[in-house]
Write a protein that holds these residues in place. Sequence first.
Motif, mmCIF file in Angstrom:
data_model
loop_
_atom_site.group_PDB
_atom_site.id
_atom_site.type_symbol
_atom_site.label_atom_id
_atom_site.label_comp_id
_atom_site.label_asym_id
_atom_site.label_seq_id
_atom_site.Cartn_x
_atom_site.Cartn_y
_atom_site.Cartn_z
ATOM 1 N N ASP A 1 -10.163 -9.963 2.699
ATOM 2 C CA ASP A 1 -10.586 -9.943 1.208
ATOM 3 C C ASP A 1 -9.410 -10.220 0.370
ATOM 4 O OD1 ASP A 1 -9.252 -7.480 1.794
ATOM 5 O OD2 ASP A 1 -10.642 -6.183 0.709
ATOM 6 N N GLY A 2 -8.196 -10.205 0.966
ATOM 7 C CA GLY A 2 -7.041 -10.657 0.267
ATOM 8 C C GLY A 2 -6.357 -9.202 -0.685
ATOM 9 N N HIS A 3 -7.000 -7.929 0.000
ATOM 10 C CA HIS A 3 -6.512 -6.846 -0.840
ATOM 11 C C HIS A 3 -6.300 -5.791 0.361
ATOM 12 C CE1 HIS A 3 -7.483 -8.180 -4.619
ATOM 13 N NE2 HIS A 3 -8.533 -8.635 -4.255
ATOM 14 N N ASN A 4 -5.084 -5.291 0.441
ATOM 15 C CA ASN A 4 -4.632 -4.203 1.393
ATOM 16 C C ASN A 4 -3.447 -3.099 0.689
ATOM 17 O OD1 ASN A 4 -2.857 -2.901 3.434
ATOM 18 N ND2 ASN A 4 -4.551 -3.805 4.718
ATOM 19 N N VAL A 5 -3.788 -2.066 0.224
ATOM 20 C CA VAL A 5 -2.987 -1.172 -0.494
ATOM 21 C C VAL A 5 -1.615 -0.837 0.326
ATOM 22 C CG1 VAL A 5 -4.074 0.839 0.149
ATOM 23 C CG2 VAL A 5 -2.599 0.785 -1.920
ATOM 24 N N VAL A 6 -1.966 -0.729 1.712
ATOM 25 C CA VAL A 6 -0.717 -0.271 2.292
ATOM 26 C C VAL A 6 0.466 -1.457 2.590
ATOM 27 C CG1 VAL A 6 0.242 0.492 4.556
ATOM 28 C CG2 VAL A 6 -2.133 1.124 3.764
ATOM 29 N N TYR A 7 -0.142 -2.837 2.745
ATOM 30 C CA TYR A 7 0.815 -4.128 2.707
ATOM 31 C C TYR A 7 1.590 -3.900 1.344
ATOM 32 C CZ TYR A 7 -1.887 -5.802 6.687
ATOM 33 O OH TYR A 7 -2.345 -6.116 7.962
ATOM 34 N N HIS A 8 0.597 -3.575 0.174
ATOM 35 C CA HIS A 8 1.150 -3.844 -0.984
ATOM 36 C C HIS A 8 2.418 -2.968 -1.383
ATOM 37 C CE1 HIS A 8 0.585 -5.024 -5.488
ATOM 38 N NE2 HIS A 8 1.172 -3.788 -5.620
ATOM 39 N N GLU A 9 2.238 -1.729 -1.166
ATOM 40 C CA GLU A 9 3.157 -0.599 -1.311
ATOM 41 C C GLU A 9 4.350 -0.614 -0.221
ATOM 42 O OE1 GLU A 9 2.748 0.707 -4.095
ATOM 43 O OE2 GLU A 9 0.761 0.424 -4.450
ATOM 44 N N PHE A 10 4.081 -1.093 0.686
ATOM 45 C CA PHE A 10 5.234 -1.328 1.659
ATOM 46 C C PHE A 10 6.057 -2.506 1.429
ATOM 47 C CE2 PHE A 10 3.370 2.379 3.600
ATOM 48 C CZ PHE A 10 4.572 3.331 4.295
ATOM 49 N N ALA A 11 5.371 -3.571 0.910
ATOM 50 C CA ALA A 11 6.112 -4.814 0.292
ATOM 51 C C ALA A 11 7.199 -4.230 -0.770
ATOM 52 C CB ALA A 11 5.155 -5.668 -0.043
ATOM 53 N N HIS A 12 6.564 -3.317 -1.628
ATOM 54 C CA HIS A 12 7.652 -2.889 -2.582
ATOM 55 C C HIS A 12 8.888 -2.209 -2.170
ATOM 56 C CE1 HIS A 12 5.291 -3.913 -6.048
ATOM 57 N NE2 HIS A 12 4.486 -2.996 -5.820
ATOM 58 N N LEU B 1 10.174 -2.848 0.684
ATOM 59 C CA LEU B 1 10.990 -3.987 1.309
ATOM 60 C C LEU B 1 11.777 -4.453 0.112
ATOM 61 C CD1 LEU B 1 8.896 -5.794 4.142
ATOM 62 C CD2 LEU B 1 10.742 -4.168 4.535
ATOM 63 N N ASP B 2 11.154 -4.815 -0.780
ATOM 64 C CA ASP B 2 11.869 -5.470 -2.163
ATOM 65 C C ASP B 2 12.748 -4.379 -2.654
ATOM 66 O OD1 ASP B 2 12.242 -6.841 -4.273
ATOM 67 O OD2 ASP B 2 10.226 -6.424 -5.306
#
Length: 273
Positions: free
Chosen positions: A165-176, A178-179
Amino acid sequence: MPILILILIILAAVLIGYGLGRRRKRLREQLITAPFDPAWTAILQANLSLYDHLPEELKHKLHGLVNVFLHDKVFSGYNGLEIDDEIRVTIAAQACMLVLNRGEELYPSLKNIYVYPGAFRSDQVSSDGLVQTTETITRIGESWHRGHVVLSWQHSREGGLDDDDGHNVVYHEFAHQLDHEDGAIDGTPVLDDAQSYRNWRRVFSEEFLQLRERVSAHRASFIDPYGAVSEGEFFAVVTELFFERPREMAERHPELYDELRKFYRLDPGEWVS
């Protein structure tokens, strides 16, 4: 303090640090190769739809990284949530997906994962230079620069179950996370060399500006409009798409996909149907 004593103290500190580093490296190697709990495999099969698509080599890598992650990071439950293996393994596996092939320390500045049963309320402080305003908003995830990630368990589990679905809160927050490893959440994580930075900034700047233009014009976009908030949010949003809708992303935004492929050292389009 005599200079000789000072030198000896510094030398002792260096030797202690070296010894601790070697022990940590040995422990990491042991955890990477340790048997993976069959009950944890069952959790991944039940809660992480992407798991069954992974090549066997990457499954084994994921197992080892989850072992390391769960050894290093502390999970705490809030609002009555009791942390169990299902919560820990489900979240850890999604976090480790982002570093499967990166071969480095797992989120070295991250210490704690705080988990709420569902969406939670958080205070957001803003300032216009003269007046500081505090607004309470509802969130499903947060990434803090002080070594913490906050997640909704409901949305973390739902994100793992629905892998397209293009949405994953864990990927999102852990990308932060890494950033932020270079000290700033600005949409540019630590890259390999100067040329990599030039390519990244060109592609990401163009794509970010195009998204902002589409959002301003109220035009539909494959990339979630939330990515137009800032360069940091843009990187987190396109990371979700990279892992969840890779083939469509590669077709619609080939240069952006290629930059993410090089950064994550993975090509999900090869193993996601």
